[in-house]
Motif scaffolding. Sequence first.
Motif, PDB file in Angstrom:
ATOM      1  N   LYS A   1     -46.072  14.108  12.702  1.00  0.00           N
ATOM      2  CA  LYS A   1     -46.150  15.546  12.985  1.00  0.00           C
ATOM      3  C   LYS A   1     -45.992  16.340  11.697  1.00  0.00           C
ATOM      4  O   LYS A   1     -45.191  15.994  10.834  1.00  0.00           O
ATOM      5  CB  LYS A   1     -45.064  15.967  13.981  1.00  0.00           C
ATOM      6  CG  LYS A   1     -45.199  15.363  15.365  1.00  0.00           C
ATOM      7  CD  LYS A   1     -44.296  16.052  16.370  1.00  0.00           C
ATOM      8  CE  LYS A   1     -42.830  15.862  16.054  1.00  0.00           C
ATOM      9  NZ  LYS A   1     -41.957  16.484  17.084  1.00  0.00           N
TER      10      LYS A   1
ATOM     11  N   TRP B   1     -50.948  23.778  18.440  1.00  0.00           N
ATOM     12  CA  TRP B   1     -50.975  22.388  17.985  1.00  0.00           C
ATOM     13  C   TRP B   1     -52.417  21.907  17.895  1.00  0.00           C
ATOM     14  O   TRP B   1     -53.258  22.275  18.721  1.00  0.00           O
ATOM     15  CB  TRP B   1     -50.217  21.485  18.949  1.00  0.00           C
ATOM     16  CG  TRP B   1     -48.733  21.527  18.772  1.00  0.00           C
ATOM     17  CD1 TRP B   1     -47.849  22.371  19.391  1.00  0.00           C
ATOM     18  CD2 TRP B   1     -47.959  20.691  17.909  1.00  0.00           C
ATOM     19  NE1 TRP B   1     -46.568  22.108  18.970  1.00  0.00           N
ATOM     20  CE2 TRP B   1     -46.607  21.079  18.059  1.00  0.00           C
ATOM     21  CE3 TRP B   1     -48.270  19.651  17.030  1.00  0.00           C
ATOM     22  CZ2 TRP B   1     -45.571  20.462  17.365  1.00  0.00           C
ATOM     23  CZ3 TRP B   1     -47.241  19.031  16.336  1.00  0.00           C
ATOM     24  CH2 TRP B   1     -45.911  19.433  16.505  1.00  0.00           C
TER      25      TRP B   1
ATOM     26  N   THR C   1     -54.317  18.124  17.583  1.00  0.00           N
ATOM     27  CA  THR C   1     -54.199  16.670  17.573  1.00  0.00           C
ATOM     28  C   THR C   1     -55.480  16.082  17.000  1.00  0.00           C
ATOM     29  O   THR C   1     -56.573  16.394  17.466  1.00  0.00           O
ATOM     30  CB  THR C   1     -53.969  16.126  18.992  1.00  0.00           C
ATOM     31  OG1 THR C   1     -52.735  16.637  19.513  1.00  0.00           O
ATOM     32  CG2 THR C   1     -53.907  14.607  18.991  1.00  0.00           C
TER      33      THR C   1
ATOM     34  N   GLU D   1     -51.860  10.566  25.980  1.00  0.00           N
ATOM     35  CA  GLU D   1     -50.964  11.272  26.883  1.00  0.00           C
ATOM     36  C   GLU D   1     -49.516  10.821  26.697  1.00  0.00           C
ATOM     37  O   GLU D   1     -48.588  11.629  26.745  1.00  0.00           O
ATOM     38  CB  GLU D   1     -51.398  11.052  28.329  1.00  0.00           C
ATOM     39  CG  GLU D   1     -50.487  11.668  29.386  1.00  0.00           C
ATOM     40  CD  GLU D   1     -50.314  13.180  29.276  1.00  0.00           C
ATOM     41  OE1 GLU D   1     -49.474  13.723  30.013  1.00  0.00           O
ATOM     42  OE2 GLU D   1     -51.011  13.827  28.462  1.00  0.00           O
TER      43      GLU D   1
ATOM     44  N   ARG E   1     -48.233  12.579  23.734  1.00  0.00           N
ATOM     45  CA  ARG E   1     -47.962  13.986  24.068  1.00  0.00           C
ATOM     46  C   ARG E   1     -46.649  14.122  24.818  1.00  0.00           C
ATOM     47  O   ARG E   1     -45.847  15.026  24.550  1.00  0.00           O
ATOM     48  CB  ARG E   1     -49.112  14.563  24.907  1.00  0.00           C
ATOM     49  CG  ARG E   1     -48.993  16.077  25.139  1.00  0.00           C
ATOM     50  CD  ARG E   1     -49.679  16.510  26.406  1.00  0.00           C
ATOM     51  NE  ARG E   1     -49.080  15.919  27.597  1.00  0.00           N
ATOM     52  CZ  ARG E   1     -47.939  16.338  28.154  1.00  0.00           C
ATOM     53  NH1 ARG E   1     -47.248  17.326  27.608  1.00  0.00           N
ATOM     54  NH2 ARG E   1     -47.480  15.752  29.241  1.00  0.00           N
ATOM     55  N   GLU E   2     -46.410  13.217  25.750  1.00  0.00           N
ATOM     56  CA  GLU E   2     -45.161  13.256  26.507  1.00  0.00           C
ATOM     57  C   GLU E   2     -43.958  13.038  25.603  1.00  0.00           C
ATOM     58  O   GLU E   2     -42.940  13.722  25.743  1.00  0.00           O
ATOM     59  CB  GLU E   2     -45.195  12.188  27.610  1.00  0.00           C
ATOM     60  CG  GLU E   2     -46.164  12.503  28.744  1.00  0.00           C
ATOM     61  CD  GLU E   2     -46.274  11.352  29.728  1.00  0.00           C
ATOM     62  OE1 GLU E   2     -45.845  10.226  29.379  1.00  0.00           O
ATOM     63  OE2 GLU E   2     -46.794  11.571  30.837  1.00  0.00           O
TER      64      GLU E   2
ATOM     65  N   THR F   1     -43.677  13.653  22.421  1.00  0.00           N
ATOM     66  CA  THR F   1     -43.494  14.762  21.480  1.00  0.00           C
ATOM     67  C   THR F   1     -43.141  16.068  22.186  1.00  0.00           C
ATOM     68  O   THR F   1     -42.650  17.004  21.548  1.00  0.00           O
ATOM     69  CB  THR F   1     -44.768  14.982  20.651  1.00  0.00           C
ATOM     70  OG1 THR F   1     -45.874  15.230  21.532  1.00  0.00           O
ATOM     71  CG2 THR F   1     -45.055  13.768  19.784  1.00  0.00           C
TER      72      THR F   1
ATOM     73  N   ILE G   1     -45.252  18.189  23.375  1.00  0.00           N
ATOM     74  CA  ILE G   1     -46.276  19.206  23.117  1.00  0.00           C
ATOM     75  C   ILE G   1     -46.945  19.575  24.439  1.00  0.00           C
ATOM     76  O   ILE G   1     -47.446  18.709  25.157  1.00  0.00           O
ATOM     77  CB  ILE G   1     -47.319  18.683  22.113  1.00  0.00           C
ATOM     78  CG1 ILE G   1     -46.648  18.385  20.768  1.00  0.00           C
ATOM     79  CG2 ILE G   1     -48.457  19.676  21.941  1.00  0.00           C
ATOM     80  CD1 ILE G   1     -47.537  17.647  19.788  1.00  0.00           C
TER      81      ILE G   1
ATOM     82  N   LYS H   1     -49.657  21.848  24.978  1.00  0.00           N
ATOM     83  CA  LYS H   1     -51.116  21.917  24.898  1.00  0.00           C
ATOM     84  C   LYS H   1     -51.532  21.799  23.438  1.00  0.00           C
ATOM     85  O   LYS H   1     -50.747  22.108  22.537  1.00  0.00           O
ATOM     86  CB  LYS H   1     -51.653  23.237  25.469  1.00  0.00           C
ATOM     87  CG  LYS H   1     -51.357  23.463  26.923  1.00  0.00           C
ATOM     88  CD  LYS H   1     -51.948  24.785  27.413  1.00  0.00           C
ATOM     89  CE  LYS H   1     -53.447  24.718  27.560  1.00  0.00           C
ATOM     90  NZ  LYS H   1     -54.011  25.919  28.207  1.00  0.00           N
ATOM     91  N   ALA H   2     -52.771  21.385  23.229  1.00  0.00           N
ATOM     92  CA  ALA H   2     -53.256  21.262  21.854  1.00  0.00           C
ATOM     93  C   ALA H   2     -54.775  21.353  21.828  1.00  0.00           C
ATOM     94  O   ALA H   2     -55.450  21.220  22.849  1.00  0.00           O
ATOM     95  CB  ALA H   2     -52.807  19.935  21.235  1.00  0.00           C
TER      96      ALA H   2
ATOM     97  N   ARG I   1     -53.727  20.223  29.507  1.00  0.00           N
ATOM     98  CA  ARG I   1     -53.062  19.960  28.228  1.00  0.00           C
ATOM     99  C   ARG I   1     -53.953  20.288  27.030  1.00  0.00           C
ATOM    100  O   ARG I   1     -53.567  20.037  25.892  1.00  0.00           O
ATOM    101  CB  ARG I   1     -52.645  18.487  28.151  1.00  0.00           C
ATOM    102  CG  ARG I   1     -51.717  18.043  29.265  1.00  0.00           C
ATOM    103  CD  ARG I   1     -50.443  18.863  29.268  1.00  0.00           C
ATOM    104  NE  ARG I   1     -49.486  18.400  30.279  1.00  0.00           N
ATOM    105  CZ  ARG I   1     -48.329  18.997  30.533  1.00  0.00           C
ATOM    106  NH1 ARG I   1     -48.003  20.094  29.860  1.00  0.00           N
ATOM    107  NH2 ARG I   1     -47.524  18.518  31.460  1.00  0.00           N
TER     108      ARG I   1
END
Length: 256
Positions: free
Chosen positions: A6, A16, A18, A71, A74-75, A77, A79, A81-82, A104
Amino acid sequence: MIHYTKFLCKNKDADWITFVHGAGGSSTIWFKQIKYFSKKYNLLLLDLRGHGKSPVSNKDFNLDDLVLDLERVRERTGIEKAHFMGHSLGGMIAPAYARKFPDRVNSVGLLSTVAGRSDEDKQKVWNVISDLKNKGVEQTLKNLTTRWFTDDFIEKNPDLVSRRLKQVIDTDKDVFINVFKIYAETEMIPWLKEIKKPCLFMTGENDGGCTPFHNERMSNEIEISKLVIIPKVKHSFLIEAPEQITKNLLEFIESL
């Protein structure tokens, strides 16, 4: 467990982004973008399973597994939405993620990727896979090099080209063949229209596999889309034309 890094900008409430790399690569492929994007955006870069610093146990994974890896990261971290930007195979993973987890996603970048292949197009990709199995990775890379880079770039930047080829050679052979098969088998045309998020389609003018023709067809499937063709370059335009790629990515995200 998928390895990720990150980068937080001064504004922690910033959007964000990704970044998802392609077959036989790693998150380091985006190093030119980090310098510019990290000034205004929070960044998440990850290594696909079996690539870079990410381990792999089962080498027979598929596109759905790679989407679920995104996913899980994402969970972990947290976050919400990105913007998801993917190159080559990453440009298939990112929209597949947006299809499965639309809440997301802010937008999607499909860079140097392809859909709507003809039978001839498909055969060319499967021929590469056959060569990888029968001739080996290093021998096959001799042909792939001229598909990825222009002759002028190869001549003037041997170190950068060698570094990219070493990434592939350092990737487990079975993993590389498997992700190349995922790249060959994935056909997005039947479901691209299900993505309702803004999409950026960007490819090189001389990319022989992910051609401007293919990208125009993909762009026509999306309600909110932008198509950018980078002059003269081929498939590995993140390395060959990083400033142009960064400029167009920034313009796209900032226009939303």
